[in-house]
Design a protein around this motif. Structure first.
Motif, mmCIF file in Angstrom:
data_model
loop_
_atom_site.group_PDB
_atom_site.id
_atom_site.type_symbol
_atom_site.label_atom_id
_atom_site.label_comp_id
_atom_site.label_asym_id
_atom_site.label_seq_id
_atom_site.Cartn_x
_atom_site.Cartn_y
_atom_site.Cartn_z
ATOM 1 N N PHE A 24 0.798 -1.231 0.000
ATOM 2 C CA PHE A 24 0.000 0.000 0.000
ATOM 3 C C PHE A 24 0.835 1.288 0.000
ATOM 4 O O PHE A 24 0.625 2.160 -0.845
ATOM 5 C CB PHE A 24 -0.977 -0.025 1.188
ATOM 6 C CG PHE A 24 -1.990 1.070 1.163
ATOM 7 C CD1 PHE A 24 -3.170 0.926 0.451
ATOM 8 C CD2 PHE A 24 -1.773 2.263 1.847
ATOM 9 C CE1 PHE A 24 -4.114 1.938 0.423
ATOM 10 C CE2 PHE A 24 -2.711 3.284 1.817
ATOM 11 C CZ PHE A 24 -3.888 3.117 1.101
ATOM 12 N N VAL A 28 0.943 4.420 -2.807
ATOM 13 C CA VAL A 28 0.782 5.835 -2.457
ATOM 14 C C VAL A 28 1.960 6.633 -3.002
ATOM 15 O O VAL A 28 1.799 7.708 -3.573
ATOM 16 C CB VAL A 28 0.660 6.011 -0.927
ATOM 17 C CG1 VAL A 28 0.668 7.491 -0.561
ATOM 18 C CG2 VAL A 28 -0.597 5.336 -0.410
ATOM 19 N N VAL A 40 -1.768 17.162 -4.818
ATOM 20 C CA VAL A 40 -1.327 16.549 -3.568
ATOM 21 C C VAL A 40 -2.150 17.069 -2.407
ATOM 22 O O VAL A 40 -2.591 16.313 -1.547
ATOM 23 C CB VAL A 40 0.170 16.822 -3.332
ATOM 24 C CG1 VAL A 40 0.578 16.441 -1.917
ATOM 25 C CG2 VAL A 40 1.012 16.057 -4.340
ATOM 26 N N TYR A 41 -2.392 18.373 -2.413
ATOM 27 C CA TYR A 41 -3.141 18.956 -1.302
ATOM 28 C C TYR A 41 -4.597 19.204 -1.686
ATOM 29 O O TYR A 41 -5.106 20.311 -1.567
ATOM 30 C CB TYR A 41 -2.458 20.233 -0.817
ATOM 31 C CG TYR A 41 -1.267 19.915 0.049
ATOM 32 C CD1 TYR A 41 -1.452 19.386 1.333
ATOM 33 C CD2 TYR A 41 0.022 20.091 -0.408
ATOM 34 C CE1 TYR A 41 -0.367 19.075 2.135
ATOM 35 C CE2 TYR A 41 1.122 19.768 0.395
ATOM 36 C CZ TYR A 41 0.907 19.264 1.655
ATOM 37 O OH TYR A 41 1.977 18.936 2.441
ATOM 38 N N THR A 42 -5.249 18.167 -2.182
ATOM 39 C CA THR A 42 -6.684 18.219 -2.414
ATOM 40 C C THR A 42 -7.347 17.248 -1.455
ATOM 41 O O THR A 42 -6.880 16.127 -1.285
ATOM 42 C CB THR A 42 -7.023 17.813 -3.866
ATOM 43 O OG1 THR A 42 -6.321 18.671 -4.747
ATOM 44 C CG2 THR A 42 -8.518 17.925 -4.121
ATOM 45 N N SER A 43 -8.415 17.715 -0.810
ATOM 46 C CA SER A 43 -9.134 16.823 0.095
ATOM 47 C C SER A 43 -10.583 16.724 -0.371
ATOM 48 O O SER A 43 -11.217 17.750 -0.607
ATOM 49 C CB SER A 43 -9.070 17.369 1.525
ATOM 50 O OG SER A 43 -9.756 16.501 2.391
ATOM 51 N N PRO A 44 -11.172 15.527 -0.538
ATOM 52 C CA PRO A 44 -10.527 14.239 -0.361
ATOM 53 C C PRO A 44 -9.504 13.935 -1.459
ATOM 54 O O PRO A 44 -9.653 14.415 -2.576
ATOM 55 C CB PRO A 44 -11.715 13.259 -0.447
ATOM 56 C CG PRO A 44 -12.739 13.967 -1.261
ATOM 57 C CD PRO A 44 -12.573 15.403 -0.947
ATOM 58 N N PRO A 45 -8.490 13.139 -1.109
ATOM 59 C CA PRO A 45 -7.451 12.814 -2.094
ATOM 60 C C PRO A 45 -7.970 11.822 -3.144
ATOM 61 O O PRO A 45 -9.094 11.342 -3.045
ATOM 62 C CB PRO A 45 -6.369 12.177 -1.243
ATOM 63 C CG PRO A 45 -7.074 11.635 -0.057
ATOM 64 C CD PRO A 45 -8.258 12.503 0.186
ATOM 65 N N TRP A 47 -6.498 8.696 -6.289
ATOM 66 C CA TRP A 47 -5.351 7.851 -6.623
ATOM 67 C C TRP A 47 -4.611 8.301 -7.876
ATOM 68 O O TRP A 47 -3.382 8.328 -7.895
ATOM 69 C CB TRP A 47 -5.791 6.395 -6.780
ATOM 70 C CG TRP A 47 -5.930 5.697 -5.466
ATOM 71 C CD1 TRP A 47 -7.090 5.481 -4.766
ATOM 72 C CD2 TRP A 47 -4.880 5.157 -4.666
ATOM 73 N NE1 TRP A 47 -6.832 4.829 -3.598
ATOM 74 C CE2 TRP A 47 -5.477 4.609 -3.511
ATOM 75 C CE3 TRP A 47 -3.494 5.069 -4.813
ATOM 76 C CZ2 TRP A 47 -4.741 3.990 -2.498
ATOM 77 C CZ3 TRP A 47 -2.760 4.447 -3.814
ATOM 78 C CH2 TRP A 47 -3.383 3.928 -2.673
ATOM 79 N N GLU B 140 -5.863 14.256 6.460
ATOM 80 C CA GLU B 140 -6.687 15.013 5.516
ATOM 81 C C GLU B 140 -6.404 14.627 4.068
ATOM 82 O O GLU B 140 -7.318 14.439 3.269
ATOM 83 C CB GLU B 140 -6.401 16.503 5.723
ATOM 84 C CG GLU B 140 -7.599 17.364 5.454
ATOM 85 C CD GLU B 140 -7.263 18.824 5.717
ATOM 86 O OE1 GLU B 140 -7.800 19.685 5.017
ATOM 87 O OE2 GLU B 140 -6.432 19.084 6.625
ATOM 88 N N PHE B 141 -5.124 14.505 3.736
ATOM 89 C CA PHE B 141 -4.751 14.283 2.350
ATOM 90 C C PHE B 141 -4.195 12.870 2.107
ATOM 91 O O PHE B 141 -3.855 12.521 0.993
ATOM 92 C CB PHE B 141 -3.714 15.318 1.909
ATOM 93 C CG PHE B 141 -4.143 16.728 2.188
ATOM 94 C CD1 PHE B 141 -5.118 17.321 1.397
ATOM 95 C CD2 PHE B 141 -3.601 17.440 3.251
ATOM 96 C CE1 PHE B 141 -5.535 18.617 1.653
ATOM 97 C CE2 PHE B 141 -4.018 18.739 3.512
ATOM 98 C CZ PHE B 141 -4.986 19.333 2.720
ATOM 99 N N GLY B 142 -4.094 12.093 3.159
ATOM 100 C CA GLY B 142 -3.499 10.760 3.034
ATOM 101 C C GLY B 142 -4.458 9.778 2.401
ATOM 102 O O GLY B 142 -5.666 9.843 2.606
ATOM 103 N N LEU B 143 -3.886 8.818 1.669
ATOM 104 C CA LEU B 143 -4.743 7.883 0.943
ATOM 105 C C LEU B 143 -5.231 6.731 1.812
ATOM 106 O O LEU B 143 -6.139 6.006 1.419
ATOM 107 C CB LEU B 143 -3.998 7.359 -0.294
ATOM 108 C CG LEU B 143 -4.007 8.351 -1.463
ATOM 109 C CD1 LEU B 143 -2.892 8.050 -2.443
ATOM 110 C CD2 LEU B 143 -5.358 8.341 -2.173
#
Lengths: 276, 303
Positions: A24, A28, A40-45, A47, B140-143
């Motif tokens: 995993f 990532v 990278v700094y988008t929420s929600p992320p 894939w 917040e940004f982690g997968l």
């Protein structure tokens, strides 16, 4: 173990699921290293990068000093490998082939000190390194990496020398070779696989080393990769696309080297119970 | 008379051999003494002294530092946590290692490739893996949390590194994750050394898979399990990098174990005397386990 056909597909499915689970963080890494800073700094992320940023590969070399870190790591790792080999090979030959009082004690010592944690001595080593004016130098890491791999590599080489039939050496001695000649002309060429293993082991150890570098190195140009990357993180906003790209590039060489020695490493650690 | 001459000649030869041995060993031993034994002795020495902020010895304190440390509650919490950390870590690594070894012991196409992939966490640099995991755990940004929520596995995942208990398990998992491949490889090699006839005769006797595992596979690798868990417990106990990089022992000291505490006491809080007492305690624990390992190792070599 042969499984009846019923079990096999099930096992393969479990293997694949486990691999997805275990790998995993690397997925990532691969996902992040090609994203733009905004992605990278988008929420929600998400894939898959909206736009694949191949330029990240170039930016880590130009905007960050990745080349400098690589350079430091390479100098330290090669230095440690050379010194380790120069010290461990003669020592291993002595304990594997020569009889002398104290041999057992020394062998025992080499096995036990493999386990010592660098953290225990880092405080006093810091003082020693400072006293010999080697703080913030490549030498401080070349020395400590050499020392902390020495027991294991000597131990591995000892095993290798022992596996070479003594008759070969005796024949050479009878033919009038000196001891030193038998070592350099007969033993070392045969022991090349073992030598390669210990050299790669030391190289990887030094390449991955963190604690000593963290404690002894202060100036940026001398930082090895591990510390260079560590300094990326923890700033107010880490640019993870560059960090993961650098991580990928830093991991690649050691991953490849590791595959070369993996089987012998396991055999060496597990104490001859495991065949290579 | 002649036999005496032989003895003299032999002992002279031995001397020559011994002399060569000492010459060959000298460089390695000198380096080890200077940069490993001397520092250890120095740490012992420091633990009996008062030290200043630069780590210089001030005055002899006998066992004062030990008393101070043993009376702080934190020390016992940290020691307890180090033991918990090691026990949970090694047990989980062993279980995963067994499962993966069993899976890799089945013959199918692509098995070698699967084996290569399983090795990656061990082959990677620990500090770099820890940094990757830090990003994976990002709330917040982690997968990780995103994937857990998106797949419905965990609707409300914790802020992994932000809360004491979840931070402990998050660090724990990274350490486990790094240690699994070694276990798997050792067990797999052990399983492959078990003669196939044993399984074949078991097959004829109509033994089921569980019985095969408990009566043939497991007994066949018991000794290896011992060696591997001993080694692994040393490595797990010693894992400085994962914790230091992920949390630095935080939040609020919730992930500190002895090894990170030694470092922080020394290099961050400049309490060198306390750091060295902790280092001595750690050293003694490690030394005992190492000696057990060495005994087993030599024991099996003699066989």
């Amino acid at each position: 173990m042969k499984w009846r056909n019923r079990g096999k597909p099930f096992a393969i499915v479990v293997t694949i699921l486990l691999l997805l689970f275990i790998l995993f963080p690397f997925f990532v890494m691969l996902s992040t290293m090609l994203k733009s800073g905004q992605d990278v700094y988008t929420s929600p992320p998400f894939w898959f990068p909206k736009k694949v940023m191949w330029t990240n590969f170039i930016k880590v070399w130009t905007e960050y000093d990745l080349l400098g870190y690589f350079n430091s790591s390479l100098i330290i790792a090669i230095g440690a490998t050379i010194f380790n080999t120069l010290l461990s090979v003669p020592a291993a030959y002595a304990v594997s082939r020569l009889r002398f009082p104290g041999r057992k004690t020394i062998l025992y010592m080499f096995l036990v000190i493999q386990m010592f944690s660098p953290v225990i001595v880092v405080i006093s080593l810091f003082k020693i390194i400072a006293r010999i004016h080697l703080l913030d130098s490549y030498w401080s890491l070349i020395i400590t990496d050499t020392v902390f791999t020495l027991a294991f590599t000597t131990w591995m080489m000892n095993g290798y020398f022992k596996s070479i039939p003594i008759e070969i050496e005796e024949a050479a001695l009878i033919d009038g070779c000196t001891r030193v000649q038998t070592i350099t002309k007969i033993m070392l060429p045969i022991a090349v696989p073992g030598l390669v293993t210990t050299m790669i082991y030391t190289f990887i150890y030094a390449w991955n080393e963190f604690l000593f570098a963290l404690s002894f190195i202060q100036s940026k140009p001398k930082m090895p990769l591990t510390i260079g990357l560590y300094n990326f993180v923890g700033r107010w906003s880490t640019q993870w696309q560059y960090l993961t790209m650098s991580a990928f590039l830093a991991l690649l060489p050691v991953l490849l080297l590791f595959y070369v020695i993996e089987k012998r490493l396991v055999a060496g650690l597990a104490g001859g119970a495991v065949k290579e | 008379m002649s036999s005496q001459a032989v003895v003299i000649k032999k002992s002279k030869l031995l001397n020559e051999e011994a002399r060569l041995a000492y010459i060959l060993l000298a460089p390695a031993v000198i380096v080890l003494v200077a940069f490993m034994f001397y520092p250890i002795i120095y740490v012992f020495l420091m633990s009996f002294f008062d030290t200043d902020k630069l780590g210089r010895l001030r005055s002899f304190a006998a066992f004062k530092n030990y008393k101070v440390l043993f009376q702080t509650k934190d020390f016992w919490t940290i020691t307890g946590r180090s033991i918990l950390w090691t026990v949970i870590g090694v047990t989980t690594k062993t279980l995963f290692g067994l499962i993966i070894a069993l899976l890799l012991n089945i013959e199918y196409r692509g098995r070698k490739f699967a084996r290569m992939l399983f090795i990656i966490p061990w082959a990677s640099a620990v500090p770099i893996s820890a940094m990757l995991w830090q990003w994976v755990y990002n709330p917040e940004f982690g997968l990780l949390n995103f994937t857990l929520q998106a797949t419905g596995i965990w609707k409300n995942p914790p802020i992994w590194l932000g809360q004491p208990i979840s931070a402990f398990f998050a660090c724990m998992w990274v350490d486990i994750w790094i240690g699994i491949p070694f276990m798997s490889l050792v067990f797999l090699a052990g399983m492959q050394a078990i003669p196939n006839e044993l399984y074949e005769s078991a097959y004829i006797d109509g033994v089921n898979s569980f019985q095969k595992f408990f009566y043939i596979t497991l007994p066949g690798i018991t000794e290896l399990i011992m060696i591997a868990t001993l080694l692994s417990s040393l490595w797990t106990f010693n894992d400085f990098n994962v914790i230091y990089i992920l949390t630095k022992g935080g939040p609020g000291g919730a992930t500190d174990i002895l090894i990170t505490s030694v470092y922080k006491n020394g290099f961050e809080w400049l309490k060198f005397n306390i750091a060295s007492v902790m280092a001595v305690v750690t050293f003694l624990i490690l030394a005992i386990v190492s000696i057990v390992y060495a005994k087993i190792y030599f024991g099996r070599e003699r066989k």
